[in-house]
Write a protein that holds these residues in place. Structure first.
Motif, PDB file in Angstrom:
ATOM      1  N   ILE A  72       0.861  -1.177   0.000  1.00 52.99           N
ATOM      2  CA  ILE A  72       0.000   0.000   0.000  1.00 52.99           C
ATOM      3  C   ILE A  72       0.898   1.228   0.000  1.00 52.99           C
ATOM      4  O   ILE A  72       1.711   1.406   0.907  1.00 52.99           O
ATOM      5  CB  ILE A  72      -0.927   0.021   1.238  1.00 52.99           C
ATOM      6  N   SER A  73       0.776   2.054  -1.033  1.00 57.95           N
ATOM      7  CA  SER A  73       1.621   3.251  -1.118  1.00 57.95           C
ATOM      8  C   SER A  73       1.006   4.434  -0.380  1.00 57.95           C
ATOM      9  O   SER A  73       1.718   5.362  -0.001  1.00 57.95           O
ATOM     10  CB  SER A  73       1.868   3.628  -2.585  1.00 57.95           C
ATOM     11  N   ALA A  90      -7.174   4.448  -0.095  1.00 52.54           N
ATOM     12  CA  ALA A  90      -6.032   3.558   0.020  1.00 52.54           C
ATOM     13  C   ALA A  90      -5.615   3.212  -1.404  1.00 52.54           C
ATOM     14  O   ALA A  90      -6.460   2.928  -2.250  1.00 52.54           O
ATOM     15  CB  ALA A  90      -6.392   2.298   0.793  1.00 52.54           C
ATOM     16  N   VAL A  91      -4.296   3.260  -1.667  1.00 47.97           N
ATOM     17  CA  VAL A  91      -3.781   2.975  -3.004  1.00 47.97           C
ATOM     18  C   VAL A  91      -2.869   1.754  -2.917  1.00 47.97           C
ATOM     19  O   VAL A  91      -1.850   1.773  -2.233  1.00 47.97           O
ATOM     20  CB  VAL A  91      -3.015   4.186  -3.593  1.00 47.97           C
ATOM     21  N   ALA A  92      -3.284   0.703  -3.629  1.00 45.79           N
ATOM     22  CA  ALA A  92      -2.522  -0.552  -3.643  1.00 45.79           C
ATOM     23  C   ALA A  92      -1.646  -0.604  -4.885  1.00 45.79           C
ATOM     24  O   ALA A  92      -2.072  -0.245  -5.976  1.00 45.79           O
ATOM     25  CB  ALA A  92      -3.474  -1.740  -3.634  1.00 45.79           C
ATOM     26  N   GLN A  93      -0.407  -1.050  -4.709  1.00 48.39           N
ATOM     27  CA  GLN A  93       0.517  -1.255  -5.827  1.00 48.39           C
ATOM     28  C   GLN A  93       0.471  -2.732  -6.200  1.00 48.39           C
ATOM     29  O   GLN A  93       0.876  -3.592  -5.415  1.00 48.39           O
ATOM     30  CB  GLN A  93       1.942  -0.851  -5.430  1.00 48.39           C
ATOM     31  N   VAL A  94      -0.049  -3.004  -7.390  1.00 51.84           N
ATOM     32  CA  VAL A  94      -0.217  -4.373  -7.860  1.00 51.84           C
ATOM     33  C   VAL A  94       0.593  -4.546  -9.141  1.00 51.84           C
ATOM     34  O   VAL A  94       0.374  -3.825 -10.111  1.00 51.84           O
ATOM     35  CB  VAL A  94      -1.708  -4.690  -8.122  1.00 51.84           C
ATOM     36  N   THR A 105       3.306  -2.159 -13.090  1.00 54.88           N
ATOM     37  CA  THR A 105       2.758  -1.892 -11.771  1.00 54.88           C
ATOM     38  C   THR A 105       1.546  -0.991 -11.905  1.00 54.88           C
ATOM     39  O   THR A 105       1.631   0.101 -12.467  1.00 54.88           O
ATOM     40  CB  THR A 105       3.810  -1.244 -10.848  1.00 54.88           C
ATOM     41  N   LEU A 106       0.418  -1.462 -11.377  1.00 57.80           N
ATOM     42  CA  LEU A 106      -0.827  -0.713 -11.398  1.00 57.80           C
ATOM     43  C   LEU A 106      -1.064  -0.097 -10.032  1.00 57.80           C
ATOM     44  O   LEU A 106      -0.827  -0.732  -9.006  1.00 57.80           O
ATOM     45  CB  LEU A 106      -2.002  -1.634 -11.737  1.00 57.80           C
ATOM     46  N   SER A 107      -1.527   1.134 -10.005  1.00 59.85           N
ATOM     47  CA  SER A 107      -1.927   1.802  -8.764  1.00 59.85           C
ATOM     48  C   SER A 107      -3.445   1.773  -8.706  1.00 59.85           C
ATOM     49  O   SER A 107      -4.102   2.515  -9.435  1.00 59.85           O
ATOM     50  CB  SER A 107      -1.419   3.242  -8.728  1.00 59.85           C
ATOM     51  N   LEU A 108      -3.985   0.921  -7.857  1.00 58.43           N
ATOM     52  CA  LEU A 108      -5.432   0.770  -7.735  1.00 58.43           C
ATOM     53  C   LEU A 108      -5.897   1.396  -6.435  1.00 58.43           C
ATOM     54  O   LEU A 108      -5.333   1.136  -5.375  1.00 58.43           O
ATOM     55  CB  LEU A 108      -5.814  -0.707  -7.778  1.00 58.43           C
ATOM     56  N   SER A 109      -6.926   2.220  -6.514  1.00 62.07           N
ATOM     57  CA  SER A 109      -7.417   2.970  -5.362  1.00 62.07           C
ATOM     58  C   SER A 109      -8.785   2.473  -4.917  1.00 62.07           C
ATOM     59  O   SER A 109      -9.525   1.874  -5.692  1.00 62.07           O
ATOM     60  CB  SER A 109      -7.506   4.452  -5.737  1.00 62.07           C
ATOM     61  N   GLN A 120     -10.015   3.103  -9.489  1.00 61.09           N
ATOM     62  CA  GLN A 120     -10.325   1.790  -8.923  1.00 61.09           C
ATOM     63  C   GLN A 120      -9.990   0.668  -9.887  1.00 61.09           C
ATOM     64  O   GLN A 120      -9.764  -0.456  -9.463  1.00 61.09           O
ATOM     65  CB  GLN A 120     -11.812   1.711  -8.557  1.00 61.09           C
ATOM     66  N   SER A 121      -9.973   0.960 -11.187  1.00 58.63           N
ATOM     67  CA  SER A 121      -9.728  -0.064 -12.202  1.00 58.63           C
ATOM     68  C   SER A 121      -8.651   0.383 -13.178  1.00 58.63           C
ATOM     69  O   SER A 121      -8.526   1.576 -13.462  1.00 58.63           O
ATOM     70  CB  SER A 121     -11.005  -0.353 -12.993  1.00 58.63           C
ATOM     71  N   GLU A 122      -7.897  -0.584 -13.668  1.00 61.37           N
ATOM     72  CA  GLU A 122      -6.902  -0.347 -14.714  1.00 61.37           C
ATOM     73  C   GLU A 122      -7.044  -1.464 -15.739  1.00 61.37           C
ATOM     74  O   GLU A 122      -7.559  -2.546 -15.437  1.00 61.37           O
ATOM     75  CB  GLU A 122      -5.478  -0.362 -14.141  1.00 61.37           C
TER      76      GLU A 122
END
Length: 169
Positions: A72-73, A90-94, A105-109, A120-122
């Motif tokens: 989580i960044s 919250a921003v997750a690095q996936v 690397t996707l930043s999903l919030s 929220q989606s990429e």
């Protein structure tokens, strides 16, 4: 006469704009109280949620991709039991990598807010990858620093609508 009319019109537009800004402040400035309930998901989406612990890596054969939850960044979500002006995110690095693609690397919030670059989606390799949930939720005793390494996310992977154009990103 034209000069006075122009000045009068400009003054009215300015006052109308000020009034619109006051109304926006009144609606967006209300405090947000966080309760212990989390956003509910439909039963259909719950079936497709794939869970990852922080640092966990999985190869998803049905999607031909390797997915790693890096961490989580940012976690600025309003802690439980606290009154906040903004709900936070919250921003997750996936990190995702297809069998024939390089890692990305996707930043999903947890929220969709384009002006802050929260999504929220990429899209990746013909699939839409969406963040469904992030746990645990911060509390007034345990902030995001205390939760580092203990996060768990749920993502939903669905086939991208090919009408939107490109199938790779």
């Amino acid at each position: 006469m034209l000069h006075k009319t122009l000045l009068f019109s400009l003054g009215l537009l300015t006052l109308a704009n000020c009034n619109a800004q006051k109304e926006t402040k009144k609606t967006s400035g209300t405090p947000i109280t966080h309760n212990n309930s989390h956003p509910t998901k439909t039963a259909q989406n719950k079936i497709n949620v794939i869970y990852f612990n922080e640092g966990e890596n999985k190869f998803l054969k049905e999607y031909d991709m390797n997915v790693t939850f890096k961490g989580i960044s940012e976690d600025s979500r309003c802690p439980q039991g606290v009154n906040c002006i903004w709900i936070g995110a919250a921003v997750a690095q996936v990190e995702v990598m297809g069998t024939t693609t390089r890692p990305m690397t996707l930043s999903l919030s947890t929220i969709e807010k384009a002006d802050r670059n929260y999504h929220q989606s990429e899209y990746f390799n013909g699939y839409t990858i969406s963040l469904a949930e992030v746990t645990p939720y911060p509390t007034s005793e345990k902030d995001s620093k205390a939760l580092q390494g203990k996060y768990r996310i749920g993502i939903i992977i669905s086939k991208e609508d090919l009408k939107n154009g490109s199938t790779t990103k």
